[in-house]
Design a protein around this motif. Sequence first.
Motif, PDB file in Angstrom:
ATOM      1  N   ALA A 126       0.835  -1.205   0.000  1.00  0.00           N
ATOM      2  CA  ALA A 126       0.000   0.000   0.000  1.00  0.00           C
ATOM      3  C   ALA A 126       0.870   1.255   0.000  1.00  0.00           C
ATOM      4  N   ALA A 127       1.920   1.253   0.808  1.00  0.00           N
ATOM      5  CA  ALA A 127       2.807   2.415   0.876  1.00  0.00           C
ATOM      6  C   ALA A 127       3.531   2.631  -0.446  1.00  0.00           C
ATOM      7  N   TYR A 128       3.987   1.546  -1.070  1.00  0.00           N
ATOM      8  CA  TYR A 128       4.727   1.710  -2.323  1.00  0.00           C
ATOM      9  C   TYR A 128       3.801   2.110  -3.467  1.00  0.00           C
ATOM     10  N   SER A 129       2.552   1.658  -3.408  1.00  0.00           N
ATOM     11  CA  SER A 129       1.581   2.115  -4.406  1.00  0.00           C
ATOM     12  C   SER A 129       1.404   3.625  -4.318  1.00  0.00           C
ATOM     13  N   GLU A 130       1.421   4.169  -3.095  1.00  0.00           N
ATOM     14  CA  GLU A 130       1.330   5.621  -2.929  1.00  0.00           C
ATOM     15  C   GLU A 130       2.571   6.309  -3.513  1.00  0.00           C
ATOM     16  N   THR A 131       3.730   5.729  -3.271  1.00  0.00           N
ATOM     17  CA  THR A 131       4.960   6.291  -3.831  1.00  0.00           C
ATOM     18  C   THR A 131       4.908   6.313  -5.356  1.00  0.00           C
ATOM     19  N   LEU A 132       4.411   5.223  -5.934  1.00  0.00           N
ATOM     20  CA  LEU A 132       4.385   5.099  -7.390  1.00  0.00           C
ATOM     21  C   LEU A 132       3.272   5.921  -8.036  1.00  0.00           C
ATOM     22  N   ALA A 133       2.368   6.447  -7.231  1.00  0.00           N
ATOM     23  CA  ALA A 133       1.275   7.256  -7.782  1.00  0.00           C
ATOM     24  C   ALA A 133       1.808   8.488  -8.513  1.00  0.00           C
ATOM     25  N   ALA A 134       2.995   8.921  -8.159  1.00  0.00           N
ATOM     26  CA  ALA A 134       3.584  10.102  -8.798  1.00  0.00           C
ATOM     27  C   ALA A 134       4.257   9.768 -10.129  1.00  0.00           C
ATOM     28  N   VAL A 135       4.316   8.479 -10.465  1.00  0.00           N
ATOM     29  CA  VAL A 135       5.013   8.044 -11.679  1.00  0.00           C
ATOM     30  C   VAL A 135       3.998   7.804 -12.794  1.00  0.00           C
ATOM     31  N   ASN A 136       4.146   8.527 -13.884  1.00  0.00           N
ATOM     32  CA  ASN A 136       3.294   8.270 -15.047  1.00  0.00           C
ATOM     33  C   ASN A 136       3.863   7.152 -15.907  1.00  0.00           C
ATOM     34  N   GLU A 137       5.171   7.167 -16.061  1.00  0.00           N
ATOM     35  CA  GLU A 137       5.840   6.173 -16.894  1.00  0.00           C
ATOM     36  C   GLU A 137       7.300   6.114 -16.491  1.00  0.00           C
ATOM     37  N   PHE A 138       7.829   4.911 -16.307  1.00  0.00           N
ATOM     38  CA  PHE A 138       9.247   4.754 -16.035  1.00  0.00           C
ATOM     39  C   PHE A 138      10.037   4.933 -17.330  1.00  0.00           C
ATOM     40  N   ASP A 139      11.260   5.427 -17.198  1.00  0.00           N
ATOM     41  CA  ASP A 139      12.121   5.496 -18.370  1.00  0.00           C
ATOM     42  C   ASP A 139      12.729   4.135 -18.695  1.00  0.00           C
ATOM     43  N   LEU A 140      13.140   3.405 -17.669  1.00  0.00           N
ATOM     44  CA  LEU A 140      13.784   2.109 -17.888  1.00  0.00           C
ATOM     45  C   LEU A 140      13.455   1.173 -16.733  1.00  0.00           C
ATOM     46  N   VAL A 141      13.030  -0.034 -17.074  1.00  0.00           N
ATOM     47  CA  VAL A 141      12.761  -1.084 -16.085  1.00  0.00           C
ATOM     48  C   VAL A 141      13.725  -2.231 -16.345  1.00  0.00           C
TER      49      VAL A 141
END
Length: 235
Positions: A126-141
């Motif tokens: 749940a906490a990491y989902s909140e962190t990732l909410a600010a990410v629209n698209e990663f540049d590299l995975v």
Amino acid sequence: MQNTTQSLVINGQVSRWQVFTAQEALYSSAVRHIEEAAKNAIARYDKFSIVLAGGSTPKSVYQMLPDIDTDWSKWHVYYGDDRCLPPDHEERNSLMAHEAWLKHVAIPSAHIHDIPAERGPVDAAAAYSETLAAVNEFDLVLLGLGEDGHTASLFPGHSWDDSQAAVPVFDAPKPPLERVSVSAGFLSKAREVVFFVTGAGKQEAVDNWRKGVDIPASLIRPKNGVDVYIFGVNL
């Protein structure tokens, strides 16, 4: 030396398979790929977001990254998964990346987004989902491939809510049983995805993937497809 096979379309996933005849060549090519991705993203967006994988091959790549030419202040680091263990446990992906690479470069600490997996799978996801909410698209995975076809901590036979950015993982087939993983849907929100696949133990997983067997790795489907860096596996 490196040979690139033709692109394949498997279960709706475009994949480009690059075979390396030496492991060191795979490492150096990966470093160049990361350096170029960072250069392009910083020039275009003034920042670079990367998702890290665990494992021995990524570790060898990370150990080479302090020498690249880049503006570390523009980097934002995330993780594809981590184990529900204390932050200083040797099997934490975040600790491995820190020791191999991150402590040697000037990425601002606020730009390094560890998964708080020590809080347990539900709270941490749940906490990491909140962190990732600010990410629209990663540049590299960056991702690996397990012998059973898993990637990150997305395992065959498991189900997860792909509408969530990060998901709790229970009953992993190898310890620790509890983990947190970014979902396949969110890992697919990337401009580039690179899989590292090394060692003969991955042969069956690669064969299944290329035959269209529905393994977790085949569920990572970014618009631009995925690159698979291979060493020690026959195609």
